[in-house]
Design a protein around this motif. Structure first.
Motif, short mmCIF file in Angstrom:
data_model
loop_
_atom_site.label_atom_id
_atom_site.label_comp_id
_atom_site.label_asym_id
_atom_site.label_seq_id
_atom_site.Cartn_x
_atom_site.Cartn_y
_atom_site.Cartn_z
N ARG A 186 84.48 42.44 36.60
CA ARG A 186 85.64 43.29 36.28
C ARG A 186 86.21 42.95 34.90
NH1 ARG A 186 86.45 46.47 40.35
NH2 ARG A 186 85.87 45.84 42.45
N ASP B 35 80.30 35.93 34.60
CA ASP B 35 81.17 35.22 35.53
C ASP B 35 82.10 36.15 36.29
OD1 ASP B 35 80.06 32.74 34.88
OD2 ASP B 35 81.48 32.44 33.24
N ASP B 36 82.61 37.18 35.60
CA ASP B 36 83.59 38.08 36.19
C ASP B 36 83.26 39.51 35.75
OD1 ASP B 36 85.87 39.68 36.73
OD2 ASP B 36 87.24 37.98 36.44
#
Length: 126
Positions: free
Chosen positions: A86, A83-84
């Protein structure tokens, strides 16, 4: 037709299982002895009945050549969606995972590349 199992060649199944479960967060699905090796699969905890990833021994010379060639060229052997990127990069780096590419934005997609400790580069994308 659907994808049921895909594989990644690993140099040590037990080490791979530890990395893919303890670092990446997959869950062991099957661990069946087959001669000197195992039918060893992991799945996403988000889809325990979904696609299985076979941690396949790289004992075949063709597999070793394939794996070495991809790694030497810096090409990931597989990509996992997150999802993310980073946030996942920071989480994994905090667990000691080594990255060969930090998060890189490419248009609408961000990717990062990590070393699975079993001879492969893995790309995460989101």
């Amino acid at each position: 037709m659907r994808i049921a199992v895909t594989s990644v060649f690993v140099d040590d199944q037990d080490k791979a299982l530890k990395f893919y479960t303890e670092k990446l967060g997959f869950q062991k699905k099957h661990d069946v002895p087959v001669g000197e090796f195992k039918w060893l699969t992991v799945v996403s905890p988000e889809a325990p009945d979904g696609i299985e990833l076979l941690l396949e021994p790289d004992e075949n010379p063709i597999a070793k050549t394939y794996k070495t060639g991809l790694r030497e060229e810096g090409i990931p052997c597989i990509q996992f969606g997150v999802d993310d990127v980073r946030a996942e990069f920071e989480r994994l780096r905090g667990l000691g995972v080594r990255f060969t590419q930090e998060p890189l934005e490419m248009g609408e997609v961000t990717t990062a590349v990590l070393d699975d400790t079993c001879g492969n580069l893995i790309q995460i994308a989101g």
